[in-house]
Write a protein that holds these residues in place. Sequence first.
Motif, short mmCIF file in Angstrom:
data_model
loop_
_atom_site.label_atom_id
_atom_site.label_comp_id
_atom_site.label_asym_id
_atom_site.label_seq_id
_atom_site.Cartn_x
_atom_site.Cartn_y
_atom_site.Cartn_z
N PHE A 31 0.85 -1.46 -0.12
CA PHE A 31 -0.01 -0.05 0.14
C PHE A 31 0.85 1.24 0.04
O PHE A 31 0.45 2.10 -0.62
CB PHE A 31 -0.75 -0.04 1.30
N SER A 32 2.04 1.31 0.63
CA SER A 32 2.94 2.26 0.95
C SER A 32 3.55 2.69 -0.63
O SER A 32 3.48 3.74 -0.86
CB SER A 32 4.03 2.26 1.81
N LEU A 44 -2.08 5.52 5.84
CA LEU A 44 -1.99 4.13 5.56
C LEU A 44 -2.53 3.04 6.48
O LEU A 44 -3.12 2.19 6.32
CB LEU A 44 -0.48 3.93 5.46
N GLY A 45 -2.61 3.52 7.75
CA GLY A 45 -3.43 2.67 8.80
C GLY A 45 -4.82 2.65 8.45
O GLY A 45 -5.49 1.59 8.55
N ASN A 46 -5.56 3.53 7.79
CA ASN A 46 -6.86 3.38 7.62
C ASN A 46 -7.13 2.38 6.46
O ASN A 46 -8.11 1.59 6.42
CB ASN A 46 -7.63 4.69 6.96
N TRP A 47 -6.11 2.55 5.78
CA TRP A 47 -6.18 1.41 4.40
C TRP A 47 -5.85 0.06 5.00
O TRP A 47 -6.57 -0.87 4.53
CB TRP A 47 -5.12 1.67 3.26
N GLU A 146 8.00 -1.36 9.14
CA GLU A 146 9.02 -0.65 8.73
C GLU A 146 8.65 0.16 7.17
O GLU A 146 9.28 -0.12 6.14
CB GLU A 146 10.21 -1.70 7.97
N VAL A 147 7.54 0.83 7.40
CA VAL A 147 7.27 1.91 6.58
C VAL A 147 7.14 3.05 7.43
O VAL A 147 6.78 3.22 8.35
CB VAL A 147 5.62 1.41 6.00
N SER A 148 7.14 4.24 6.30
CA SER A 148 7.25 5.61 6.87
C SER A 148 5.91 6.06 7.09
O SER A 148 4.88 5.43 6.71
CB SER A 148 8.01 6.58 5.97
#
Length: 148
Positions: A31-32, A44-47, A146-148
């Motif tokens: 997704f990122s 990103l958390g919502n997705w 490990e995603v920003s």
Amino acid sequence: MKTASILALIGCLVTVTESRIYTRCKLAKIFSRASLDNYGGFSLGNWICMAYYESHYNTTAQTVLDDGSIDYGIFQINSFTWCRQAQTQEKNHCHVACSALITDDLTDAIICAKKIVKETEGMNYWQGWKKHCEGRDMSEWKRGCEVS
């Protein structure tokens, strides 16, 4: 001998769709890379949260609804409005076959989900998101990935 050859040919032509269930962190990375973080104003958390409550990260999830339409794939995208089933003429706003939404390659599903967010009321399209994710702290969904 001829029967065995025909059976072997049929075996080669039949494709089996195996279910792939992604991990939370693998999806976070996908997704990122697909620029979903903050797309439409949604983190990103919502997705990740939405995908969990819609399909439990299952690429081949399908849900038949009372109206006869089917929700497809990791985002549970509906056949009546957003994709095309072979035998019926739906609206197909995403210009994609519904079968493309139930593969391990999430490209078509992500493109369609972006279109849904852009053309509707954001993530309100997804009941799983509304019930379990909306208005909550979403930082836990990408923690440790490990995603920003």
